[in-house]
Every structure is written in structure tokens, then in C-alpha cells.
Design a protein around this motif. Structure first.
Motif, mmCIF file in Angstrom:
data_model
loop_
_atom_site.group_PDB
_atom_site.id
_atom_site.type_symbol
_atom_site.label_atom_id
_atom_site.label_comp_id
_atom_site.label_asym_id
_atom_site.label_seq_id
_atom_site.Cartn_x
_atom_site.Cartn_y
_atom_site.Cartn_z
ATOM 1 N N ARG A 138 0.827 -1.201 0.000
ATOM 2 C CA ARG A 138 0.000 0.000 0.000
ATOM 3 C C ARG A 138 0.866 1.257 0.000
ATOM 4 N NH1 ARG A 138 -5.482 1.146 2.027
ATOM 5 N NH2 ARG A 138 -5.591 3.284 2.839
ATOM 6 N N SER A 139 1.894 1.272 0.814
ATOM 7 C CA SER A 139 2.752 2.461 0.909
ATOM 8 C C SER A 139 3.530 2.708 -0.376
ATOM 9 C CB SER A 139 3.721 2.332 2.086
ATOM 10 O OG SER A 139 4.617 1.253 1.888
ATOM 11 N N GLU A 140 3.838 1.623 -1.102
ATOM 12 C CA GLU A 140 4.588 1.741 -2.352
ATOM 13 C C GLU A 140 3.668 1.736 -3.571
ATOM 14 O OE1 GLU A 140 7.379 -1.468 -2.221
ATOM 15 O OE2 GLU A 140 8.429 -0.673 -0.464
ATOM 16 N N ASN A 141 2.355 1.587 -3.316
ATOM 17 C CA ASN A 141 1.356 1.519 -4.390
ATOM 18 C C ASN A 141 1.747 0.494 -5.447
ATOM 19 O OD1 ASN A 141 -1.069 2.232 -5.621
ATOM 20 N ND2 ASN A 141 -0.084 3.750 -6.938
ATOM 21 N N ASN A 142 2.213 -0.639 -4.952
ATOM 22 C CA ASN A 142 2.632 -1.726 -5.834
ATOM 23 C C ASN A 142 2.070 -3.028 -5.266
ATOM 24 O OD1 ASN A 142 3.822 -3.626 -7.442
ATOM 25 N ND2 ASN A 142 5.930 -3.146 -6.847
ATOM 26 N N TYR A 143 0.911 -3.396 -5.757
ATOM 27 C CA TYR A 143 0.230 -4.576 -5.229
ATOM 28 C C TYR A 143 0.608 -5.846 -5.975
ATOM 29 C CZ TYR A 143 -2.610 -1.361 -2.493
ATOM 30 O OH TYR A 143 -3.027 -0.404 -1.598
ATOM 31 N N ARG B 188 9.206 -13.063 2.389
ATOM 32 C CA ARG B 188 9.876 -12.932 3.689
ATOM 33 C C ARG B 188 9.779 -11.496 4.164
ATOM 34 N NH1 ARG B 188 16.098 -14.861 5.132
ATOM 35 N NH2 ARG B 188 16.014 -14.403 7.376
ATOM 36 N N VAL B 189 9.278 -11.303 5.364
ATOM 37 C CA VAL B 189 9.192 -9.970 5.970
ATOM 38 C C VAL B 189 10.513 -9.663 6.650
ATOM 39 C CG1 VAL B 189 8.045 -8.587 7.740
ATOM 40 C CG2 VAL B 189 6.694 -10.112 6.282
ATOM 41 N N LEU B 190 11.104 -8.513 6.300
ATOM 42 C CA LEU B 190 12.378 -8.111 6.877
ATOM 43 C C LEU B 190 12.148 -7.198 8.078
ATOM 44 C CD1 LEU B 190 14.263 -7.300 3.539
ATOM 45 C CD2 LEU B 190 14.113 -9.489 4.758
ATOM 46 N N TYR B 191 13.166 -7.086 8.935
ATOM 47 C CA TYR B 191 13.022 -6.249 10.129
ATOM 48 C C TYR B 191 12.719 -4.803 9.761
ATOM 49 C CZ TYR B 191 14.572 -10.015 13.192
ATOM 50 O OH TYR B 191 14.641 -11.189 13.898
ATOM 51 N N LYS B 192 13.301 -4.321 8.663
ATOM 52 C CA LYS B 192 13.048 -2.934 8.266
ATOM 53 C C LYS B 192 11.580 -2.727 7.866
ATOM 54 C CE LYS B 192 14.416 -3.425 3.386
ATOM 55 N NZ LYS B 192 15.313 -2.897 2.323
ATOM 56 N N ASP B 193 10.937 -3.801 7.381
ATOM 57 C CA ASP B 193 9.521 -3.702 7.000
ATOM 58 C C ASP B 193 8.632 -3.452 8.215
ATOM 59 O OD1 ASP B 193 10.277 -4.289 4.385
ATOM 60 O OD2 ASP B 193 9.968 -6.446 4.649
ATOM 61 N N LEU B 194 9.081 -3.925 9.362
ATOM 62 C CA LEU B 194 8.289 -3.781 10.577
ATOM 63 C C LEU B 194 8.176 -2.325 11.020
ATOM 64 C CD1 LEU B 194 9.632 -6.810 12.673
ATOM 65 C CD2 LEU B 194 7.814 -6.761 10.950
ATOM 66 N N GLU B 195 9.008 -1.467 10.439
ATOM 67 C CA GLU B 195 9.002 -0.047 10.802
ATOM 68 C C GLU B 195 8.124 0.792 9.889
ATOM 69 O OE1 GLU B 195 10.372 0.984 13.596
ATOM 70 O OE2 GLU B 195 10.897 -1.129 13.912
ATOM 71 N N ILE B 196 7.484 0.187 8.913
ATOM 72 C CA ILE B 196 6.612 0.942 8.008
ATOM 73 C C ILE B 196 5.503 1.607 8.821
ATOM 74 C CG2 ILE B 196 4.953 0.761 6.106
ATOM 75 C CD1 ILE B 196 6.583 -1.629 5.083
ATOM 76 N N TYR C 29 2.485 -4.517 13.719
ATOM 77 C CA TYR C 29 3.665 -4.525 14.586
ATOM 78 C C TYR C 29 3.841 -3.154 15.250
ATOM 79 C CZ TYR C 29 5.570 -9.088 13.247
ATOM 80 O OH TYR C 29 5.770 -10.445 13.076
ATOM 81 N N LYS C 30 3.192 -2.143 14.686
ATOM 82 C CA LYS C 30 3.318 -0.794 15.235
ATOM 83 C C LYS C 30 2.017 -0.288 15.869
ATOM 84 C CE LYS C 30 5.697 2.452 13.255
ATOM 85 N NZ LYS C 30 6.903 2.594 14.088
ATOM 86 N N TYR C 31 0.887 -0.730 15.340
ATOM 87 C CA TYR C 31 -0.399 -0.214 15.802
ATOM 88 C C TYR C 31 -1.243 -1.339 16.397
ATOM 89 C CZ TYR C 31 0.710 4.138 13.417
ATOM 90 O OH TYR C 31 1.316 5.323 13.036
ATOM 91 N N ALA C 32 -1.865 -1.042 17.515
ATOM 92 C CA ALA C 32 -2.659 -2.041 18.232
ATOM 93 C C ALA C 32 -4.018 -2.244 17.561
ATOM 94 C CB ALA C 32 -2.849 -1.608 19.682
ATOM 95 N N GLY C 33 -4.620 -3.377 17.871
ATOM 96 C CA GLY C 33 -5.947 -3.673 17.366
ATOM 97 C C GLY C 33 -5.936 -4.179 15.938
ATOM 98 N N VAL C 34 -7.128 -4.332 15.391
ATOM 99 C CA VAL C 34 -7.226 -4.801 14.013
ATOM 100 C C VAL C 34 -6.992 -3.625 13.067
ATOM 101 C CG1 VAL C 34 -8.830 -6.645 14.627
ATOM 102 C CG2 VAL C 34 -9.731 -4.425 13.913
ATOM 103 N N PRO C 35 -6.586 -3.896 11.826
ATOM 104 C CA PRO C 35 -6.375 -2.805 10.862
ATOM 105 C C PRO C 35 -7.680 -2.065 10.576
ATOM 106 C CG PRO C 35 -5.389 -4.869 10.096
ATOM 107 C CD PRO C 35 -6.246 -5.212 11.274
ATOM 108 N N PRO C 36 -7.590 -0.884 9.979
ATOM 109 C CA PRO C 36 -8.796 -0.083 9.702
ATOM 110 C C PRO C 36 -9.707 -0.692 8.644
ATOM 111 C CG PRO C 36 -6.839 0.974 8.794
ATOM 112 C CD PRO C 36 -6.351 -0.143 9.648
ATOM 113 N N GLY C 37 -9.250 -1.716 7.970
ATOM 114 C CA GLY C 37 -10.054 -2.397 6.953
ATOM 115 C C GLY C 37 -9.411 -3.721 6.628
ATOM 116 N N PRO C 38 -10.096 -4.558 5.871
ATOM 117 C CA PRO C 38 -9.532 -5.863 5.517
ATOM 118 C C PRO C 38 -8.331 -5.725 4.583
ATOM 119 C CG PRO C 38 -11.581 -5.485 4.331
ATOM 120 C CD PRO C 38 -11.447 -4.361 5.315
#
Length: 347
Positions: free
Chosen positions: A252-257, A263-271, A278-287
Motif C-alpha cells: 500500500r505504501s509503495e502503491n505496488n500490489y 519474507r518480511v524483513l526487520y526494516k519492513d516492521l518499521e513501516i 507490529y506498530k499499531y494495536a488492534g485490528v487494521p482499519p479495513g480488511p
């Protein structure tokens, strides 16, 4: 005597003419006029099509296109074209064929599942129905509809429950959207609403969590276990830390679906995205994708266990190893990390 002969001659000529006319009518109208071998053929006539367009569509299906044109003119079909999906059966005559394509608009079965965005759903529908993707995405994203239904751009995907639906090929985008909204309301019956309330979740929150379950495992029998794990985390106010949400946040952030991320990298966890659990609590704002019914009901089933952690099981591909404690999880994780390193899975 002479007059009598004239009358007889006129009568005979009339009979000949009548016989010729009857033969013409029978030959043009009632003789079978199909040239295909299957039990039936399907014709799709778009809105605003001309008679010439229809003729070119049916020409390969007919033994004699000219008798078809003659009967169509006589029945005034050529000036009253109807759009839709029509079925012509083997052995039909011109009269039957014209009646079929004039008043026999037949529903089709459309299917969709697990799309990540409204745009991809719109594209998928445009390959099955008359309208293009722009018409569908415009109707699906209509602010007036959002206001009436309570959906938003983020949650709108939750309204489309993956399934097979019977619908007319030339249905308008707005009518299709409204039909899906009605299906959504029927899906969320009293029983499912009660189960969601018991979890202290709205239907849209259930759909968001179900989309994570959908992405985590393709094994239907494992989905209740995965769903319960995330519900345990929510009850304990832990971060969900679901890798599929990070992958979605990156796309979504790169607009490239279209990118494939194994493999998820550690740097990805900081998006920095509300979809990054990994950064925001609860469920995402949408599916993050369309959850199917098995994933939705897996959340609502609320299986009871104490698992809080999971990692892919490299000894039983497609399944996961579950753990109640972090130390147990870390031991399971070692085997997974060793496997992906050994197999060169870097992204």
C-alpha cells in the motif's frame, strides 16, 4: 362457361401462391436454423448494440443468416434490440431464436474471492460482466453510498463476501453494488451479529481480523486456531504482529500490489501504516483482502486455547506450529529461520 374457367384458373393460381407463401413461411420461420454441435450457444449483446452487430454475433451459429434477417425484420426485432446474455439451443428455428434474444435475458454465475482491493475486484468483475472496471470502481467508491451504508474507502472491501452469485450480465454497476450490500446484510444475520457482539467487535472489525486469518493460512481446518490466537492477543491488549499486515502495508505504501513478498524483513516492521500491526494495536482499519466465509466464521467460532504465538511449520508445509510462551515460540522459530536461510528466501 368461359367465366367459370377463369374463376377456376384464378383459384388454382391462388392455391399455388398460398402454397408458395406457406413454404416460404415454413422455410424461413419454422425450419431449424442452427449450425453448432453443442446443446446450446451463448450470445452476449451489449447495451446500444445495432442490428448489424447482432447479425455478426449470431452469423457463425446459423445455417442461413438471410432467413434470420428476414424473420427479424418481420417480427420488428431489428428495430428493438435488447441487451443481455442469451441462450440459443441446438435445433431452434428463426422464430425461436429471435424470441430468445428478445426476451430471454439469462443470468450468469459470477465468482470472486480474496481480492486485495476494490480496484482488483472491479477488474475481475469487468472480465465477467458487460461494464468496464471504471464503472464498477466508481459505483463501489461512491461517497453517497458510503454515507448511506456506513462503509468507508478502507472498509468497503468487507461488503463483498466471496462466493458465486447469479446475476444478469448487463446489470448496472450500481445495481450490482446494491445487490452485494443486500447479500452482506443477509450474511450478517442475528446469529453472526450476536457472536460478534460477544467478542466486543463490529462486523467490520470481524472482517478485518478474518482477512488476516485468510492470509495466514490456506488450511481451512487451521483457521479457527489461528483466529483464536489473534483473539487471545486482542484480549490481552497485545499487538497482533501479523506478517500479512506488514506485507499489505508495504504494498500500500509503495502503491505496488503486484510485488511478491515471501519474507518480511526487520526494516519492513518499521513501516508507518495503520495496517502494520507490529506498530499499531488492534485490528487494521479495513480488511487486507477479502476473507471467505470459512475465515469469517473461524473468528466468530471463538475456539478456546491459550496459544499466543505461531510460526510456519517447515516439517508440514502449509501448517503452523503454535506456542503458549515466547520461549517455546523462539524454539519453533529457529527451525523456520534456518529453513528460509538454507533455501535462500531473502524477500
Amino acid at each position: 362457361m368461359y367465366i367459370k374457367k377463369i374463376l377456376v384458373a384464378i383459384a388454382l393460381i391462388g392455391l399455388v401462391v398460398m402454397a408458395g407463401f406457406s413454404y416460404y413461411v415454413y422455410n424461413n420461420v419454422f425450419t431449424p436454423n442452427t449450425a453448432f454441435n453443442n446443446a446450446e450457444a451463448h450470445v452476449y449483446i451489449p447495451s446500444g448494440a445495432s442490428f448489424a452487430y447482432v447479425v455478426e454475433e449470431v452469423r457463425p451459429l446459423l445455417d442461413d443468416v438471410y432467413t434470420f434477417i428476414a424473420v427479424a425484420d418481420r417480427k420488428q426485432y431489428s428495430s428493438n434490440i435488447k441487451s443481455g446474455h442469451f441462450v440459443i439451443k441446438k435445433g431452434m428455428n428463426n422464430n425461436d431464436i429471435i424470441n430468445s434474444i428478445r426476451s430471454g435475458n439469462t443470468p450468469i454465475d459470477i465468482k470472486f474471492n480474496n481480492q486485495e482491493r476494490l480496484a482488483t475486484l472491479a477488474g475481475h468483475l469487468s472480465r465477467q460482466m458487460e461494464l468496464d472496471s471504471i464503472a464498477f470502481i466508481t459505483a463501489m467508491s461512491d461517497p453517497a453510498f458510503f454515507k448511506k451504508s456506513g462503509f468507508t474507502q478502507d472498509t468497503a472491501l468487507a461488503m463483498y463476501i466471496p462466493n458465486t452469485y447469479e446475476i444478469y450480465w448487463n446489470t448496472s454497476a450500481e445495481d450490482f453494488r446494491d445487490k452485494m450490500y443486500a447479500q452482506y446484510q443477509r450474511f450478517w444475520n442475528t446469529d453472526r451479529l450476536a457472536k460478534a457482539a460477544k467478542l466486543n467487535m463490529t462486523p467490520q472489525e470481524v472482517m478485518s481480523l478474518a482477512s488476516i486469518v485468510q492470509k495466514e493460512t490456506a488450511k481451512i481446518e487451521e483457521r479457527p486456531t489461528v483466529a483464536a490466537l489473534y483473539l487471545n492477543r486482542l484480549r490481552l491488549r497485545m499487538l497482533l504482529q501479523a506478517d500479512p499486515t506488514v506485507i499489505y502495508a508495504k504494498k500500500r505504501s509503495e502503491n505496488n500490489y503486484d510485488q511478491v513478498i515471501k519474507r518480511v524483513l526487520y526494516k519492513d516492521l518499521e513501516i508507518d501504516s495503520k495496517y502494520n500491526t507490529y506498530k499499531y494495536a488492534g485490528v487494521p482499519p479495513g480488511p487486507i483482502a477479502m476473507p471467505d466465509v470459512s475465515s469469517i466464521d473461524a473468528v466468530l467460532a471463538n475456539e478456546r486455547h491459550d496459544y499466543l504465538y505461531m510460526v510456519a511449520d517447515v516439517t508440514n508445509f502449509g501448517y503452523h506450529k503454535f506456542a503458549k510462551s515466547l520461549s517455546e515460540h523462539n524454539r519453533n522459530k529457529v527451525a523456520y529461520v534456518n529453513w528460509i536461510n538454507k533455501n535462500g528466501v531473502n524477500r
